[in-house]
Write an enzyme that holds these catalytic residues in place. Structure first.
Site, PDB file in Angstrom:
ATOM      1  N   LYS A  19       0.825  -1.214   0.000  1.00  0.00           N
ATOM      2  CA  LYS A  19       0.000   0.000   0.000  1.00  0.00           C
ATOM      3  C   LYS A  19       0.856   1.259   0.000  1.00  0.00           C
ATOM      4  O   LYS A  19       0.514   2.253  -0.636  1.00  0.00           O
ATOM      5  CB  LYS A  19      -0.936   0.019   1.212  1.00  0.00           C
ATOM      6  CG  LYS A  19      -1.787  -1.230   1.379  1.00  0.00           C
ATOM      7  CD  LYS A  19      -2.887  -1.317   0.356  1.00  0.00           C
ATOM      8  CE  LYS A  19      -3.287  -2.748   0.097  1.00  0.00           C
ATOM      9  NZ  LYS A  19      -2.368  -3.534  -0.764  1.00  0.00           N
ATOM     10  N   GLY A  34      -7.612  -5.692   1.234  1.00  0.00           N
ATOM     11  CA  GLY A  34      -8.902  -6.346   1.386  1.00  0.00           C
ATOM     12  C   GLY A  34      -9.363  -6.391   2.837  1.00  0.00           C
ATOM     13  O   GLY A  34     -10.078  -7.296   3.232  1.00  0.00           O
ATOM     14  N   GLU A  63      -4.611   6.586   8.341  1.00  0.00           N
ATOM     15  CA  GLU A  63      -5.488   7.366   7.477  1.00  0.00           C
ATOM     16  C   GLU A  63      -6.672   7.831   8.297  1.00  0.00           C
ATOM     17  O   GLU A  63      -7.060   7.171   9.268  1.00  0.00           O
ATOM     18  CB  GLU A  63      -6.038   6.485   6.333  1.00  0.00           C
ATOM     19  CG  GLU A  63      -5.105   6.337   5.163  1.00  0.00           C
ATOM     20  CD  GLU A  63      -5.693   5.481   4.054  1.00  0.00           C
ATOM     21  OE1 GLU A  63      -6.840   4.989   4.203  1.00  0.00           O
ATOM     22  OE2 GLU A  63      -5.012   5.290   3.041  1.00  0.00           O
ATOM     23  N   ARG A  82      -5.536  -8.331 -10.623  1.00  0.00           N
ATOM     24  CA  ARG A  82      -6.026  -9.640 -11.094  1.00  0.00           C
ATOM     25  C   ARG A  82      -7.415  -9.473 -11.699  1.00  0.00           C
ATOM     26  O   ARG A  82      -8.025  -8.407 -11.592  1.00  0.00           O
ATOM     27  CB  ARG A  82      -6.141 -10.585  -9.899  1.00  0.00           C
ATOM     28  CG  ARG A  82      -7.138 -10.025  -8.866  1.00  0.00           C
ATOM     29  CD  ARG A  82      -7.449 -10.973  -7.737  1.00  0.00           C
ATOM     30  NE  ARG A  82      -8.528 -10.458  -6.903  1.00  0.00           N
ATOM     31  CZ  ARG A  82      -8.378  -9.604  -5.919  1.00  0.00           C
ATOM     32  NH1 ARG A  82      -7.191  -9.129  -5.609  1.00  0.00           N
ATOM     33  NH2 ARG A  82      -9.433  -9.174  -5.232  1.00  0.00           N
ATOM     34  N   VAL A 104     -13.449 -11.542  -8.765  1.00  0.00           N
ATOM     35  CA  VAL A 104     -14.634 -12.405  -8.653  1.00  0.00           C
ATOM     36  C   VAL A 104     -15.823 -11.756  -9.367  1.00  0.00           C
ATOM     37  O   VAL A 104     -16.546 -12.397 -10.126  1.00  0.00           O
ATOM     38  CB  VAL A 104     -14.987 -12.650  -7.166  1.00  0.00           C
ATOM     39  CG1 VAL A 104     -16.271 -13.459  -7.042  1.00  0.00           C
ATOM     40  CG2 VAL A 104     -13.852 -13.328  -6.427  1.00  0.00           C
TER      41      VAL A 104
HETATM   42  C1  MV4 Z   1     -10.923   2.444   4.607  1.00  0.00           C
HETATM   43  C2  MV4 Z   1     -12.211   2.659   5.129  1.00  0.00           C
HETATM   44  C3  MV4 Z   1     -12.462   3.868   5.739  1.00  0.00           C
HETATM   45  N1  MV4 Z   1     -11.505   4.805   5.814  1.00  0.00           N
HETATM   46  N2  MV4 Z   1     -10.000   3.419   4.698  1.00  0.00           N
HETATM   47  C4  MV4 Z   1     -11.636  -2.135   3.422  1.00  0.00           C
HETATM   48  C5  MV4 Z   1     -10.965  -2.966   2.407  1.00  0.00           C
HETATM   49  C6  MV4 Z   1      -9.722  -2.274   2.056  1.00  0.00           C
HETATM   50  N3  MV4 Z   1      -9.545  -2.311   0.647  1.00  0.00           N
HETATM   51  C7  MV4 Z   1      -9.869  -0.884   2.564  1.00  0.00           C
HETATM   52  N4  MV4 Z   1     -11.077  -0.835   3.317  1.00  0.00           N
HETATM   53  C8  MV4 Z   1     -11.511   0.298   3.903  1.00  0.00           C
HETATM   54  N5  MV4 Z   1     -10.594   1.296   4.003  1.00  0.00           N
HETATM   55  C9  MV4 Z   1     -10.298   4.561   5.294  1.00  0.00           C
HETATM   56  N6  MV4 Z   1      -9.362   5.510   5.399  1.00  0.00           N
HETATM   57  C10 MV4 Z   1     -13.149   1.663   5.008  1.00  0.00           C
HETATM   58  C11 MV4 Z   1     -12.811   0.472   4.405  1.00  0.00           C
HETATM   59  C12 MV4 Z   1     -13.846  -0.497   4.344  1.00  0.00           C
HETATM   60  C13 MV4 Z   1     -14.348  -1.082   5.519  1.00  0.00           C
HETATM   61  C14 MV4 Z   1     -13.823  -0.805   6.761  1.00  0.00           C
HETATM   62  C15 MV4 Z   1     -14.337  -1.377   7.914  1.00  0.00           C
HETATM   63  C16 MV4 Z   1     -15.405  -2.275   7.804  1.00  0.00           C
HETATM   64  C17 MV4 Z   1     -15.929  -2.593   6.580  1.00  0.00           C
HETATM   65  C18 MV4 Z   1     -15.412  -2.001   5.414  1.00  0.00           C
HETATM   66  C19 MV4 Z   1     -15.951  -2.325   4.185  1.00  0.00           C
HETATM   67  C20 MV4 Z   1     -15.452  -1.723   3.046  1.00  0.00           C
HETATM   68  C21 MV4 Z   1     -14.396  -0.808   3.150  1.00  0.00           C
END
Ligand code: MV4
Length: 479
Positions: free
Chosen positions: A115, A163, A199, A291, A294
């Site tokens: 990241k 993820g 973040e 990739r 799904v």
């Molecule tokens: C976040 C976020 C809120 N704020 N970053 C989840 C998967 C990954 N790709 C990044 N994700 C998230 N990043 C910031 N700065 C919210 C998510 C997020 C999430 C977080 C907690 C519980 C469920 C979630 C579902 C989708 C995305």
């Protein structure tokens, strides 16, 4: 390209082979001992058993897979998703062995797998990002000051995560140091890399991702968005394209940002750029998945493109046959992931034999699966049974078709998440398009599904009773 090996199993292996077959390309399946009778094995032109059921003794043994591919004169390897699909070393070894890896160059996989490296790479491209730090935190005190500036709640993320793995929410200043120490040691243990960053935590975002395609000559297009906000513990449940909330302008802006992210790492092939969208429709770059995903079918349905075919053309060195202006969205598509899990028992995996397995079949319904009736659902792999995908002219039409498709999907022998899907597609918040990533947390409980089922059982019982009374002559209704 005359022959490809699919380094995967289940629905995605089958999905890839179908396109290969249509293109006149021969296919090689690999399988573990648990998958001897799997459809992907039967469908392939050749199949090789690669070891015992555990993935790390079979589907994850890259060197062994490459050796088999060489022996069988394979030209290219398609990794599918999961397993070796985002393993930069594997991609590199495939190419060093004189074969084509159907995916991006190892450089792009490596950069986007970190990241922090990803943030660093896209920096020069003017991509909106969530306020936070862009280097690994070494000084916890200094980090705390930054957190105070950003404002709580904040999110600690592991650079090597993704993820949702290796994420930690910190609600206030008091918890900061403790949580930070834990996050670092957890990242160290899970990924062998203790780099973490912080973040601002966007509390109610939508998860919007943009599909991109790039050929080897610098031509890059986006294939619009997928809304993947309906998730449960970072496991996507429902995906749709297009999103119910994007305006044409926002779609263009996010698409342009995604293309820039792809260009920043010299991306080649099919990839997905993930964004968060906040309540005010501000979007922020999160990560890039290097990739085929799904949920790619919803994009196929609204664009009319076969993404696997595109991947193969690109890998073959062909130029993209279209430019951005040629692409448009037609209709609306949903995907429901059907898992062999019990939604009435904390989504516990439900393994066993598929005594009955009868998916719906009708126009505008597509079922991508890797199971047939009588098969055992193996315990060693992801418990996804299938992807139920529908297409309609409008969002409403597609939702209606999904409910019909769920009703016509018969599975016995294992519990499935179909009732959960039905609950989602009947829910007002979902139907109105007014939902975010907290949908499941806010709206779902086992009691609600139970109530849903009981309500239906009551209605069914009343209908049966009425029929019985009619048939037996007790009840005579006026004409
Ligand atoms: C976040 C976020 C809120 N704020 N970053 C989840 C998967 C990954 N790709 C990044 N994700 C998230 N990043 C910031 N700065 C919210 C998510 C997020 C999430 C977080 C907690 C519980 C469920 C979630 C579902 C989708 C995305």
């Amino acid at each position: 390209m005359k022959k490809i090996l699919i380094a995967n199993r289940g629905e995605i292996a089958l999905r890839i082979m179908k396109t290969a077959k249509n293109m006149g390309i021969a296919t090689v399946a690999i399988y573990s001992e648990a998958d001897r009778d799997a459809p992907h094995v039967k469908f392939a032109d050749q199949a090789v058993c690669i070891g015992p059921p555990p993935s790390n003794e079979s589907y994850l043994l890259g060197n062994n897979i490459i050796k088999i591919a060489k022996e069988l004169d394979v030209n290219a390897i398609h990794p599918g998703y999961g397993f070796l699909s985002e393993n930069a070393d594997f991609a590199e070894k495939v190419e060093e062995s004189g074969m084509i890896f159907i995916g991006p160059k190892s450089h792009a996989i490596r950069v986007m797998g970190s990241k922090l490296a990803a943030k660093d790479t896209v920096k020069a491209y003017d991509i909106p990002m969530v306020p936070g730090t862009d280097e690994a935190i070494t000084d916890v005190k200094a980090a705390k000051n930054i957190a105070k500036e950003i404002g709580f709640p904040i999110l600690i993320k592991a650079s090597a995560g993704g993820g949702g793995k290796g994420m930690r929410i910190v609600e206030n200043e008091k918890e900061f140091e403790e949580q930070m120490k834990r996050a670092i040691s957890e990242a160290e243990n899970a990924f062998g890399d203790g780099s973490v960053f912080i973040e601002k935590f966007v509390t109610s975002p939508r998860h919007i991702e943009i599909q991109v395609l790039a050929d080897k000559y610098g031509n890059t297009v986006h294939l619009f968005e997928r809304d993947c906000s309906i998730q449960r513990r970072h496991q996507k449940v429902v995906e749709e394209a297009p999103s119910a909330v994007l305006t044409p302008t926002l779609r263009e802006q996010m698409g342009a940002a995604a293309v820039k992210v792809a260009k920043s790492c010299d991306y080649v092939g099919a990839g997905t750029v993930e964004f968060l969208l906040d309540e005010n429709l501000n979007f922020y770059f999160l990560e890039m998945n290097t990739r085929l995903q799904v949920e790619h079918p919803v994009t196929e349905l609204i664009t009319g493109l076969d993404l696997v075919e595109q991947q193969i053309h690109i890998a073959n060195g062909q130029k993209l046959a279209f430019v951005q202006e040629d692409l448009k969205i037609t209709g609306h598509a949903f995907e429901l992931r059907v898992y062999a899990e019990d939604p009435l028992n904390n989504f516990m995996p439900s393994v066993g034999k598929l005594e009955v397995y009868s998916p719906p079949s009708a126009k505008n319904i597509r079922v991508d699966d890797g199971f047939t009736e009588g098969m055992q659902v193996p315990i060693h792999y992801d418990p996804m049974l299938s992807k139920l995908i529908v297409y309609g002219k409008t969002r409403n039409e597609a939702m209606q078709l999904m409910l019909e498709a769920i009703s016509n999907y018969n599975v016995e022998g294992v519990s499935t998440t179909l009732p959960f899907g039905k609950y989602v597609f009947k829910h007002e918040a979902f139907r109105s398009g007014n939902f975010d990533t907290n949908f499941v947390k806010h709206h779902y409980s086992e009691e609600k599904i139970q109530a849903n089922n009981e309500e239906e059982a009551k209605v069914a019982a009343l209908i049966a009773l009425k029929q019985y009374l009619k048939d037996s002559g007790v009840l005579r209704l006026p004409k």
